[in-house]
Design an enzyme around this catalytic site. Structure first.
Site, short mmCIF file in Angstrom:
data_model
loop_
_atom_site.label_atom_id
_atom_site.label_comp_id
_atom_site.label_asym_id
_atom_site.label_seq_id
_atom_site.Cartn_x
_atom_site.Cartn_y
_atom_site.Cartn_z
N TYR A 53 -38.25 103.27 10.84
CA TYR A 53 -38.23 102.63 12.15
C TYR A 53 -37.21 101.50 12.22
CZ TYR A 53 -41.98 105.70 13.49
OH TYR A 53 -42.69 106.84 13.78
N GLN A 86 -42.78 108.26 28.13
CA GLN A 86 -43.08 108.74 26.80
C GLN A 86 -42.08 108.18 25.79
OE1 GLN A 86 -43.18 112.85 28.75
NE2 GLN A 86 -44.36 113.23 26.90
N ASN A 87 -41.08 107.46 26.30
CA ASN A 87 -40.03 106.94 25.44
C ASN A 87 -40.44 105.61 24.81
OD1 ASN A 87 -38.52 109.12 26.27
ND2 ASN A 87 -37.52 108.00 27.93
N VAL A 88 -39.97 105.37 23.61
CA VAL A 88 -40.32 104.12 22.91
C VAL A 88 -39.22 103.07 23.03
CG1 VAL A 88 -41.88 105.25 21.29
CG2 VAL A 88 -39.46 105.04 20.69
N ASP A 89 -38.11 103.42 23.70
CA ASP A 89 -37.06 102.42 23.93
C ASP A 89 -37.46 101.53 25.11
OD1 ASP A 89 -35.99 103.53 26.53
OD2 ASP A 89 -35.55 105.25 25.27
N HIS A 104 -46.36 106.16 24.30
CA HIS A 104 -46.24 106.47 22.88
C HIS A 104 -45.83 105.27 22.02
CE1 HIS A 104 -45.60 110.94 24.13
NE2 HIS A 104 -46.86 110.55 24.19
N GLY A 175 -36.89 114.36 32.86
CA GLY A 175 -36.46 114.50 31.48
C GLY A 175 -37.56 114.73 30.47
N THR A 176 -38.63 115.40 30.88
CA THR A 176 -39.67 115.75 29.91
C THR A 176 -40.02 117.21 30.08
OG1 THR A 176 -41.97 115.38 29.24
CG2 THR A 176 -41.43 114.85 31.52
N SER A 177 -40.28 117.88 28.97
CA SER A 177 -40.56 119.32 29.00
C SER A 177 -41.98 119.62 29.44
CB SER A 177 -40.36 119.90 27.59
OG SER A 177 -41.28 119.31 26.68
#
Length: 231
Positions: A53, A86-89, A104, A175-177
């Site tokens: 990380y 859902q992004n961690v940025d 997430h 931008g998510t599946s």
């Protein structure tokens, strides 16, 4: 003011230069998921996980929000915008979005490995000081670990995400599946009369959602088209 709720995934940040985890050349290509993103991996080798990380943070340093991130933030002038990501940025925050829920976890945040949700042990790292030395302890005496939802862990903000979704007058997916649960289940909590828009280069995303409007473009170009449609 209408409530506009946006669910974003990895495709949102690709235009900022961040690789997705699952693509062929993605971030997990050289790191087995079981070793760096599970409790077992953490317990077996916390040094490996900590350094992984640290490496990810290094890749994020200097990354700027794309036009799509900025357009989402600008919508706050006309809507009550809530972003579920859902992004961690932290690119949504960097672009100016004021209400962001990270399902997430957050890459620039570390926590107790004894109780991840103890706010007294949360620490936010900076671009000047983003590396955690392996073995560093949290205030409760446990090892300091990434504030990331490992596979198999509960998603702590899922309940709030469901509440936001259920209140949405407009729901947008970017931008998510829609393949990762429980986040993918949010679409089933949208009000029956609320329009749903899917922004993704692949027209197959969201095919099972009745009445959805597809915008088969990337995040930035898709956001431009969405703004036109909303007017």
């Amino acid at each position: 003011m209408k409530k506009l709720v946006i669910l974003t995934g990895a495709g949102m940040s690709v235009e900022s230069g961040l690789k997705t985890f699952r693509d062929a050349d993605g971030l997990w290509e050289n790191y087995p998921v079981q070793k760096v993103a599970t409790h077992e991996g953490w317990n077996n080798d916390p040094t490996l996980v900590t350094n992984f990380y640290n490496m990810l943070r290094g890749k994020c340093i200097g990354t700027k929000p794309c036009e799509g991130h900025k357009l989402i933030a600008e919508l706050e002038k006309e809507y009550e915008v809530r972003v579920i990501t859902q992004n961690v940025d932290n690119l949504h925050e960097a672009a100016g979005s004021s209400k962001v829920l990270h399902l997430h976890g957050e890459l620039m945040k570390v926590c107790s490995s004894k109780d991840k949700e103890d706010p007294r042990c949360w620490q936010t790292l900076t671009e000047d000081n983003y590396e955690v030395k392996p073995g560093t302890l949290a205030p409760d005496g446990s090892l300091l670990r990434p504030y990331i939802v490992f596979f198999g862990e509960a998603v702590p903000y899922m309940e709030q995400a469901i509440e936001w979704t259920a209140e949405a007058d407009i729901f947008v997916i970017i931008g998510t599946s829609l393949a990762v649960y429980p986040a993918a289940s949010l679409v089933y909590h949208v009000k029956a009369n609320a329009p749903i828009y899917v922004i993704d280069p692949s027209s197959s995303v969201g095919m099972s959602i009745p009445g959805v409007t597809h915008i088969t473009k990337g995040a930035s170009e898709g956001m431009k088209e969405l703004i036109k449609l909303l007017k």
